[in-house]
Design an enzyme around this catalytic site. Structure first.
Site, PDB file in Angstrom:
ATOM      1  N   ASP A  40       0.280   5.093   1.012  1.00  0.00           N
ATOM      2  CA  ASP A  40       0.256   6.005   2.161  1.00  0.00           C
ATOM      3  C   ASP A  40       0.226   5.234   3.471  1.00  0.00           C
ATOM      4  OD1 ASP A  40       0.057   8.505   0.669  1.00  0.00           O
ATOM      5  OD2 ASP A  40      -1.948   7.833   0.129  1.00  0.00           O
ATOM      6  N   ASP A 100       0.880  -1.158   0.000  1.00  0.00           N
ATOM      7  CA  ASP A 100       0.000   0.000   0.000  1.00  0.00           C
ATOM      8  C   ASP A 100       0.925   1.217   0.000  1.00  0.00           C
ATOM      9  OD1 ASP A 100      -2.415   1.585   0.465  1.00  0.00           O
ATOM     10  OD2 ASP A 100      -1.591   1.870   2.478  1.00  0.00           O
ATOM     11  N   ASP A 144      -1.445  -0.817   5.904  1.00  0.00           N
ATOM     12  CA  ASP A 144      -1.634  -0.229   7.240  1.00  0.00           C
ATOM     13  C   ASP A 144      -3.100   0.002   7.569  1.00  0.00           C
ATOM     14  OD1 ASP A 144      -1.988   1.960   5.423  1.00  0.00           O
ATOM     15  OD2 ASP A 144      -1.626   3.352   7.081  1.00  0.00           O
TER      16      ASP A 144
END
Length: 223
Positions: free
Chosen positions: A11, A9, A168
């Site tokens: 960001d 991922d 995250d």
């Protein structure tokens, strides 16, 4: 099955983009005569996107008449400020070197639109190293749907089980599990204080990017 690729991922996992979001929010507040917010207040809602940051930055309900113009201004500013302060998290450069040294390919699967993700990857010198970049522009359904990860694996010519997906957010882990990849949740990203990465059902949870190096070593040796 042998590990052949690592997918990130963007960001909060590969890149710390919060400094650019914080700078934009503070600048918009300053121009309206408002004092700066604590940086953590903004950072804690980054995972909610522009909507959450504008709502927090201006204590404004998304249904309020002034909300949408502020959100559009935020996005326009971000278009020109999306890779000014954004940097890889500490330990990520070393991890990418490890991945490349092991002759694995790596790429990015992100819900960030291509018009932001592409220049960020280019300006940080990552575009020529990444084997694949999949954004919502490329699919009909974004994460947590598995379509983005399945497309990334197809582009790499691998089976999902041959990829490790690192994220995250719960939606990252849900997407990885639905696609059939291995999953790693990172607790250093943009996780709301009330959330807990250890409750997402990932194969492994790490607290720092350098811990991913050990995960990579174990995956490569099959131990």
């Amino acid at each position: 099955m042998q590990l052949r690729a690592v997918l990130f991922d963007m960001d909060g996992t590969l890149l710390d983009s919060a400094p650019d979001f914080i700078a934009i929010t503070q600048a918009m507040r300053a121009e309206r005569g408002l004092p700066p917010l604590p940086e953590k207040t903004i950072r804690d809602v980054v995972s909610g996107g522009a909507r959450a940051m504008v709502a927090t930055g201006f204590a404004l309900d998304p249904e309020a008449p002034d909300f949408e113009p502020l959100r559009q201004e935020f996005l326009e500013r971000y278009q020109n400020h999306c890779a000014v302060l954004t940097r890889p998290f500490d330990g990520i450069p070393e991890l990418l070197e490890d991945i490349e040294r092991a002759r694995l390919r790596w790429g990015v699967v992100t819900n960030k639109p291509l018009r932001y993700a592409e220049p960020i990857m280019r300006d940080l010198g990552l575009a020529e190293r990444s084997a694949v970049l999949v954004c919502p522009d490329h699919v009909s359904r974004s994460k947590p749907d598995p379509e983005m990860l399945l497309l990334a694996c197809a582009k790499l010519g691998i089976q999902p089980a041959e990829a490790l997906f690192i994220g995250d957010d719960l939606r990252d882990i849900e997407a990885g599990r639905a696609a059939g990849t291995r999953t790693a949740a990172v607790s250093y990203g943009y996780i709301h204080p009330d959330d807990n990465a250890r409750h997402w059902g990932a194969d492994v949870v790490v607290d720092h990017p350098l811990e991913l190096r050990a995960i990579l070593d174990r995956a490569l040796c099959g131990c």
